[in-house]
Structures are given as structure tokens and as C-alpha cells.
Design an enzyme around this catalytic site. Structure first.
Site, PDB file in Angstrom:
ATOM      1  N   GLU A 150     -10.480   0.422   7.782  1.00  0.00           N
ATOM      2  CA  GLU A 150     -10.254  -0.588   8.820  1.00  0.00           C
ATOM      3  C   GLU A 150      -8.867  -0.391   9.420  1.00  0.00           C
ATOM      4  OE1 GLU A 150      -9.527  -4.594   6.875  1.00  0.00           O
ATOM      5  OE2 GLU A 150     -10.087  -3.369   5.158  1.00  0.00           O
ATOM      6  N   LYS A 175      -1.063   6.447   7.736  1.00  0.00           N
ATOM      7  CA  LYS A 175      -0.170   6.120   8.840  1.00  0.00           C
ATOM      8  C   LYS A 175      -0.401   7.056  10.025  1.00  0.00           C
ATOM      9  CE  LYS A 175       2.540   3.213   8.289  1.00  0.00           C
ATOM     10  NZ  LYS A 175       3.622   2.749   7.465  1.00  0.00           N
ATOM     11  N   GLU A 206      -3.538 -10.826   8.014  1.00  0.00           N
ATOM     12  CA  GLU A 206      -2.325 -10.495   8.735  1.00  0.00           C
ATOM     13  C   GLU A 206      -2.132 -11.444   9.920  1.00  0.00           C
ATOM     14  OE1 GLU A 206      -0.975  -7.941   7.205  1.00  0.00           O
ATOM     15  OE2 GLU A 206       0.429  -6.997   8.600  1.00  0.00           O
ATOM     16  N   CYS A 254      17.185  -0.985  46.220  1.00  0.00           N
ATOM     17  CA  CYS A 254      17.191  -0.384  47.553  1.00  0.00           C
ATOM     18  C   CYS A 254      16.598  -1.420  48.511  1.00  0.00           C
ATOM     19  CB  CYS A 254      16.343   0.889  47.567  1.00  0.00           C
ATOM     20  SG  CYS A 254      16.046   1.473  49.240  1.00  0.00           S
ATOM     21  N   CYS A 301      11.554   2.524  52.641  1.00  0.00           N
ATOM     22  CA  CYS A 301      11.961   3.614  51.744  1.00  0.00           C
ATOM     23  C   CYS A 301      10.718   4.314  51.189  1.00  0.00           C
ATOM     24  CB  CYS A 301      12.799   3.045  50.600  1.00  0.00           C
ATOM     25  SG  CYS A 301      13.088   4.231  49.290  1.00  0.00           S
ATOM     26  N   LYS A 307      -5.061  -0.988  10.423  1.00  0.00           N
ATOM     27  CA  LYS A 307      -3.914  -1.603   9.756  1.00  0.00           C
ATOM     28  C   LYS A 307      -3.062  -2.282  10.824  1.00  0.00           C
ATOM     29  CE  LYS A 307      -0.327  -0.676   6.363  1.00  0.00           C
ATOM     30  NZ  LYS A 307       0.818  -1.253   7.038  1.00  0.00           N
ATOM     31  N   LEU A 358       0.837  -1.202   0.000  1.00  0.00           N
ATOM     32  CA  LEU A 358       0.000   0.000   0.000  1.00  0.00           C
ATOM     33  C   LEU A 358       0.865   1.242   0.000  1.00  0.00           C
ATOM     34  CD1 LEU A 358      -2.677  -0.971   2.689  1.00  0.00           C
ATOM     35  CD2 LEU A 358      -3.050  -0.772   0.236  1.00  0.00           C
ATOM     36  N   CYS A 404      20.581   5.051  47.778  1.00  0.00           N
ATOM     37  CA  CYS A 404      19.220   5.271  47.290  1.00  0.00           C
ATOM     38  C   CYS A 404      18.930   6.775  47.269  1.00  0.00           C
ATOM     39  CB  CYS A 404      18.226   4.557  48.201  1.00  0.00           C
ATOM     40  SG  CYS A 404      16.520   4.986  47.828  1.00  0.00           S
TER      41      CYS A 404
HETATM   42  S1  IVH Z   1      -5.298  -4.329   2.597  1.00  0.00           S
HETATM   43  C1  IVH Z   1      -2.903  -4.166  -1.581  1.00  0.00           C
HETATM   44  N1  IVH Z   1      -5.889  -4.253   5.112  1.00  0.00           N
HETATM   45  O1  IVH Z   1      -0.371  -3.670   5.214  1.00  0.00           O
HETATM   46  C2  IVH Z   1      -2.694  -4.686  -0.212  1.00  0.00           C
HETATM   47  N2  IVH Z   1      -3.624  -4.506   4.525  1.00  0.00           N
HETATM   48  O2  IVH Z   1       1.207  -1.881   3.557  1.00  0.00           O
HETATM   49  C3  IVH Z   1      -4.023  -4.753   0.418  1.00  0.00           C
HETATM   50  N3  IVH Z   1      -2.120  -4.713   6.445  1.00  0.00           N
HETATM   51  O3  IVH Z   1       0.843  -6.022   2.944  1.00  0.00           O
HETATM   52  C4  IVH Z   1      -3.825  -4.808   1.839  1.00  0.00           C
HETATM   53  N4  IVH Z   1      -3.663  -4.570   7.997  1.00  0.00           N
HETATM   54  O4  IVH Z   1       0.285  -6.809   5.301  1.00  0.00           O
HETATM   55  C5  IVH Z   1      -4.909  -4.363   4.214  1.00  0.00           C
HETATM   56  N5  IVH Z   1      -6.582  -4.182   7.313  1.00  0.00           N
HETATM   57  C6  IVH Z   1      -5.608  -4.296   6.423  1.00  0.00           C
HETATM   58  C7  IVH Z   1      -4.267  -4.460   6.794  1.00  0.00           C
HETATM   59  C8  IVH Z   1      -3.300  -4.557   5.806  1.00  0.00           C
HETATM   60  C9  IVH Z   1      -2.367  -4.719   7.754  1.00  0.00           C
HETATM   61  C10 IVH Z   1      -0.762  -4.839   5.848  1.00  0.00           C
HETATM   62  C11 IVH Z   1      -0.663  -5.920   4.808  1.00  0.00           C
HETATM   63  C12 IVH Z   1      -0.117  -5.259   3.563  1.00  0.00           C
HETATM   64  C13 IVH Z   1       0.473  -4.023   4.138  1.00  0.00           C
HETATM   65  C14 IVH Z   1       0.484  -2.958   3.103  1.00  0.00           C
END
Ligand code: IVH
Length: 680
Positions: free
Chosen positions: A114, A326, A189, A438, A443, A116, A84, A420
Site C-alpha cells: 500500500e 522508499k 496517518e 515588467c 511584453c 506510504k 519501519l 525586462c
Molecule cells: S504500516 C510497524 N502503512 O510510516 C508500523 N505505515 O516508517 C506499521 N506510514 O510510523 C506501519 N503510511 O506513520 C504503515 N500505509 C502505511 C503507512 C505507514 C505511512 C508511516 C507510519 C509509520 C511510518 C513507519
């Protein structure tokens, strides 16, 4: 039982075990105790041993696959595993939408957001509903076959089954059809909970082995071990986030519902109609991040319409229709202004770097731990240095590196004090330990920390009684131990600066409210060295009440699962110290009411045991006692009413009789696991 009956029984057992597995490992709920589940698994195992031709790859007994591999096979991904593109701020996010609008001017965009998860990606292949192969991402085109290891992860179903959930009939039909499809590929994951990560690292530090940097590295390392026993021990989890094969699913949100119905763990996620909603989801995720039991490093946002997502295609190695949002970095650099030492609740002396204040991941940070003298030397940290500060989840920030190239020559080395800082007692460094301590029981700083621990959220959870107030109460001679907290009166508080009638009343009320407490919390609250939240639960479950725990010998303690030698000795010593016993008495006198645990007493309820032969780890008498303690019954002869015959060395005629009557025969090792003991 004849073979036909066995077959039926096996099918029933598998279904029941799988039902409870899903409940426990995917939905985090529990209807029966793990011991009972183990005993069902055991019965299944025995039946399968009797009729090996009835073993199937999806049987729960196949999760710990036996043999270790020579090396991993390569697996070609039919659909590449992409990565991503990252987005770090709102502006970049809006730019992404502008870019999408240029490609698809006609469209309005609906998004799905969702969490990550910070683990590593795997692909799982199911054929006609059976788990046949699982692979790592590798370079995206070819990964490694880690099926054996993935099978040890309880949140991965070995056989797909519509577990239901709140879904429409249409979707349910779709799921049922999908299971029959020849090939389904699920992406998700593999990750590890923070608590397991911390436990493994504690163990490694104790054995003088280098600690792992983060849960992701440890999870990835575990899945790439050739011997599946390793992965099994690490209690990994799997969270599914997508389906890579085509089954007529129109939206990404629909995939999530399907995955959850198929029995996978998923993040519920949210459909967002515009980027403002996406940003709200991102903010919320950031706020809940420290409270989550696992690590996340952002939020994933995907175009919810699968057709549109596919049409947008791929740029480089990443789909145009998705972004990783991020979080602000958890790592930063700042100056070490000073190094001070702190006394912990067990008397441990910790050097702490006082920092030029800096923002890390949204919070101001002014201090970071340097752990101990060895760590200071390893880092070569000096006052005046520019340091790398890291913070993971809600863990305290730590100095993880020094930028030596930025030194100016006036940085000062730090040497740990001999006395101490609070009570001036001479510090001790126990043999084989890296930490200075200590030794003074009285203490004031140590006491302050101990009482803050006592009042903290996971212990007595006394609202409004934080470290600062506790320190003032100690200074003002109003409390000398934890029991004194319960004798505090409003007037006592009013004698301290900063307390008004109302705040004093509130605090006294919240103290009085916490007098009823679970046994596990109570044990944790005592602040016994090495005894964290989880071990406190183990001890509470095992002993059920304070009297039993008090009496426990080192032998017995150290034979409990997950209780190591050092922990056992620490608990044993704690209850042999007269001051501690006086404190317990005083707490009980102050009307602390502990909820004991009836559950472990009943885990063997209605199960009848016979023990024959000589056991290696305990006498027969002890075995009987233990069974009775757990609510089971002891019989001295074999008859149809006996559930288990435990067989030691040189068993007598009871063994033959049990075989004739079809009584379940278990080894000492199996017996130990049923009664929570570990092998010697
Ligand atoms: S969707 C095209 N959903 O993030 C890849 N990825 O930086 C579609 N990851 O390799 C991934 N949580 O290992 C997706 N809820 C989530 C995720 C997720 C963690 C990781 C995954 C991917 C990486 C990409």
C-alpha cells in the site's frame, strides 16, 4: 415538537449528516451541496441547544470541541507503535526475503502493498463503536492525547457504523460484531492535501511569515496545537492502515476491507504473490506520485498473513514482517552554472538557477527556481555554488540551500536586472512586494506565459499547444492574444517550421474542440493574478456567470469565503481594464461557449427567509437580493411556511411571532455562512 419528537429528529439528522460526511470526506463523492449539509448541522445544533441533555460525544456538532487545552495528557500505547525499516532498492528487498526465508524456511510469502503516506501516525481508540481517545505516536510507547484535535477531522468517524462496500456476508458479520467489541484500536496517518498546504503557505508569505517546509510538518504542527480551532481550519485528513487489536482478522488485506467498511479512508492496496509483483506496485506508485493530491514517500510492504507476521516478531523498533520501500530521493546537490531571469504571465520576474543537469526522483532537472531577490540574498546563492535542489510532487524544483563550505572563491554574486530581459521595459517593484514586475502589457515573454496558461491542462486544455509552439506563433505574429488562438488556420501553422499537414490539422482540431468550457476553467484561464484553480471555482460557484462576475464590486468579492482582499482587488481591477474587456468580447465573438453554473442559484431553493432588524454587514435589501440569487424566497411576514428568520439588531415583533410558531431563528453570522459570505 415535544422532547420525544426532538429526540427522533436528532437521531435522523445525525444519521443523515454522518452519511453525507462519509460520502464527502471518505469517498470523495457528494449528493447534496455543502450548504445544505450546513443547514442540517445547524438545525441539529439548535435542537441540541434546546435539549442539552441530548448531546452525545459522537454528535457531528461535537467536532469543533470548544475549549483549548492547557497541555496534552500522556497516553500509554497498549501495543507499541513501531516504525519501519527502510529499503531503497531491489537488492535490499530481495535480501529481506532471504532473511525471512532463513527464519521461516517452510513458508512461501504473500505480501500486501500500500502507499506510504507522508504524514504522521496516530492511534484511535473506539469503545463499543464510540471514538473515545486518539494519540500521537510519541516515542512509540507513550504518546500525547490529541483527541480534541482529531475530532475535527471529518474523515475520522466519531461512531463506527458498517458503511458497507463490496464485501462478503461473512466479513460483514465480522464487522458488525467488531463494532460491539469493548475496545478497537485503529492505526493510521494524519496528513494534509497539497492544495491546502500551498494555500496556507501563500497566506503566510503574504503576511511575511515564514512558510512551512512541507505538508507533513504543517499537519503535525496543527494536530499539536492546544486550541482545536487550529486543527479544524487546516482540513486534515486521516487514512487508516491497520487494526492494532485482535478481532480474529487473519490477513492484513482483510483489515483493509474491514477498515473501509467501518467508514475509514484507506489505500486499496494490492496483494502480491511475489517480490516481482511488489516491485511492479512500487514502480506504479512512483509514477502516479506526482498526480496524487497528497505526498507519499514510498510504499509499505507487509507479510499478508497476520499469524506469520506476529510470529516473525520485532527487531529493534521495527517488525521483521514489513518494510518501507522508499522512493529515490527528491533532494540532491548540483552546481549552479548560471542565474537567469524569467518573466511570468503576470509580469513577475523570477530568478532561475541554470543547473548542471541532474536526476531527481527519476526526472532530469536543468533549472530550479530561486523565487526572488530576497530569497537569493537569504540563501546567499551565487553562480558557481553547489546547491541543494528539492522537488516535492509535481511542484517545480527549487534551490533550498547552498553548501558554502564547498566554495572555491570564484563564485559570482547575482544582481537582478533593471530591464525586462524580453522587452527591455524598466522593471518595477511595487510597494510591499518582494517581486519585480515588467509593466509592459505587450511584453512577448509575458504574453507567451499568459497564453500557455490559457491553453494549459487546468484551463482550456488545448492538446498539443505548449509553450514552445505558442512562442513561435507570437514571434511569427500569428497571435497577439488568447482569442486569436481560435482564429488560427492550418495554413498559418504550415508557415511555421516543423509543422506538417497532419500535425497542423490535428492542432486546429484540438483547438476547435475546446471551445466549450466550464465557467470555473474559463475564469482560471484568464490568468488573473492571485486567482488559482480553487479560487476560480469559488468565484464561479458564487457568481454563476460572467455578467455577474464582471459587475462585482470589491466589497462583494472580498466577502466571499476564501477570497482575500488582494484577490478581490485583482479581479475587480482586471474587469475594469478596457483591454481585458475587449479581449472578453473577442473571445465570445470567436464562439467560446461558457457553461454557467446553475447550482448556486438553487442552493436555497424552496427555502423562505424573513429578515428583521438592522443587519451589520449589509442592508436588508442586499440580503433579500442575495437570497433570491441563490434560489430562495423572501417573505415579509412570519407564518408557518417560513424556514428562517434572520435577526439583526433591534428586531421587531416578528421575532416573538417566530418563537411562537417555532420558525427557525438565525443570527446574522449564521445567515452569512448560509449565503457564503464571511463576516466583516
Ligand atoms: S504500516 C510497524 N502503512 O510510516 C508500523 N505505515 O516508517 C506499521 N506510514 O510510523 C506501519 N503510511 O506513520 C504503515 N500505509 C502505511 C503507512 C505507514 C505511512 C508511516 C507510519 C509509520 C511510518 C513507519
Amino acid at each position: 415538537m415535544d422532547k420525544k419528537e426532538v429526540k427522533l429528529r436528532i437521531a435522523k439528522l445525525r444519521k443523515t449528516i454522518d452519511y453525507h460526511r462519509h460520502l464527502y470526506h471518505v469517498l470523495d463523492r457528494q449528493e447534496i451541496s455543502p450548504e445544505i449539509l450546513d443547514s442540517l448541522k445547524h438545525e441539529l445544533y439548535k435542537l441540541e441547544q434546546q435539549f442539552p441533555d441530548l448531546i452525545t460525544p459522537d454528535s457531528p456538532t461535537q467536532r469543533i470541541a470548544g475549549l483549548s487545552l492547557e497541555k496534552f495528557k500522556k497516553i500509554f500505547h497498549k501495543t507499541p507503535m513501531l516504525s519501519l525499516e527502510d529499503v531503497f532498492d531491489k537488492e535490499e528487498l530481495y535480501n529481506w526475503e532471504k532473511y525471512l526465508a532463513r527464519l521461516e524456511p517452510q513458508k512461501t510469502f504473500e505480501y500486501f502493498c500500500e502507499l506510504k503516506i507522508d504524514g504522521f501516525a496516530v492511534a484511535l481508540v473506539y469503545e463499543k463503536g464510540n471514538f473515545v481517545c486518539g494519540a500521537t505516536r510519541g516515542d512509540g510507547k507513550t504518546g500525547e492525547d490529541v483527541t480534541q484535535n482529531l475530532k475535527t477531522i471529518e474523515s475520522i468517524p466519531l461512531k463506527l457504523f458498517p458503511f458497507g462496500g463490496e464485501i462478503s456476508q461473512a466479513l460483514k458479520n465480522q464487522v458488525e460484531d467488531l463494532i460491539k467489541d469493548s475496545r478497537i484500536e485503529i492505526r493510521g496517518e494524519v496528513y494534509m492535501d497539497n492544495s491546502i498546504f500551498e494555500k496556507v503557505n501563500r497566506e503566510r508569505r503574504k503576511n511575511n511569515e515564514p512558510a512551512y517546509a512541507n505538508p507533513r510538518n504543517l499537519a503535525a504542527g496543527s494536530i499539536r496545537q492546544l486550541d482545536p480551532q487550529f486543527a479544524a481550519k487546516r482540513r486534515l485528513k486521516f487514512l487508516a492502515y491497520g487494526i492494532a487489536t485482535e478481532h480474529g482478522q487473519k490477513k492484513h488485506s482483510e483489515e483493509h476491507q474491514i477498515l473501509s467498511c467501518l467508514g475509514f479512508r484507506t489505500d486499496k492496496g494490492t496483494i502480491c504473490r511475489n517480490l516481482d509483483e511488489v516491485i511492479r506496485f512500487w514502480d506504479k506508485a512512483f509514477q502516479k506520485r506526482p498526480k496524487l493530491p497528497f505526498q507519499i514517500d514510498g510504499v509499505v510492504v507487509v507479510i499478508n498473513d497476520n499469524n506469520l507476521f506476529d510470529k516473525l516478531g520485532v527487531a529493534g523498533k521495527s517488525p521483521r514482517g514489513a518494510r518501507a520501500l522508499k522512493f529515490p530521493s527528491q533532494k540532491t546537490t548540483t552546481k549552479i552554472k548560471d542565474i537567469k531571469v524569467q518573466v511570468g504571465r503576470t509580469g513577475a520576474i523570477t530568478p532561475v538557477a541554470v543547473l548542471e543537469p541532474i536526476r531527481i526522483g527519476g526526472a532530469m532537472v536543468t533549472k530550479a527556481t530561486l523565487h526572488n531577490q530576497d530569497e537569493i540574498e537569504r540563501l546567499d546563492a551565487r553562480i558557481g555554488d553547489t546547491a541543494i535542489i528539492e522537488r516535492a510532487g509535481d511542484v517545480i524544483p527549487a534551490v533550498s540551500g547552498i553548501l558554502k563550505e564547498l566554495r572555491q572563491g570564484n563564485e559570482k554574486k547575482f544582481i537582478m536586472p533593471k530591464l525586462c530581459p524580453a522587452c527591455k521595459s524598466e522593471l518595477l517593484r511595487p510597494k510591499n512586494e518582494v517581486v519585480l514586475r515588467c509593466p509592459n502589457q505587450r511584453c512577448s515573454q509575458k504574453l507567451g506565459k499568459l497564453l500557455s496558461h490559457f491553453a494549459s491542462k487546468k484551463a482550456f486544455n488545448i492538446n498539443g499547444l505548449g509553450e514552445k509552439i505558442i512562442d513561435r506563433l507570437i514571434e511569427g505574429n500569428l497571435i497577439q492574444d488568447s482569442a486569436d488562438i481560435f482564429n488560427l488556420k492550418e495554413d498559418d501553422l504550415l508557415s511555421l517550421d516543423g509543422f506538417a499537414q497532419k500535425s497542423a490539422k490535428n492542432l486546429i482540431e484540438s483547438i476547435q474542440k475546446t471551445k466549450k468550457i466550464s465557467f470555473a476553467r474559463f475564469i482560471y484561464a484568464l490568468g488573473i493574478r492571485h486567482i488559482g484553480e480553487e479560487t476560480a471555482v469559488d468565484l464561479a460557484n458564487f457568481f454563476g456567470n460572467l455578467e455577474n462576475l464582471k459587475k462585482a464590486g470589491i466589497e462583494e468579492l472580498s466577502r466571499i469565503h476564501d477570497v482575500g482582499q488582494a484577490m478581490a482587488k485583482s479581479v475587480y481591477d482586471w474587469f475594469r481594464n478596457q483591454e481585458n474587456l475587449n479581449l472578453l468580447e473577442k473571445l465570445l465573438k470567436n464562439k467560446i461557449e461558457i457553461f454557467n453554473i446553475p447550482k448556486p442559484k438553487n442552493i436555497l431553493s424552496k427555502k423562505r427567509f424573513v429578515v428583521t432588524g438592522t443587519l451589520e454587514t449589509m442592508t436588508r435589501q442586499e440580503a433579500h437580493q442575495r437570497v433570491r440569487f441563490l434560489g430562495g424566497e423572501i417573505s415579509h411576514e412570519i407564518n408557518k411556511g417560513v424556514d428562517f428568520l434572520v435577526v439583526g439588531q433591534n428586531p421587531g415583533s416578528k421575532l416573538d411571532k417566530a418563537k411562537i410558531l417555532g420558525v427557525k431563528i438565525i443570527s446574522e453570522k449564521e445567515f452569512l455562512s448560509i449565503i457564503h459570505f464571511k463576516e466583516k
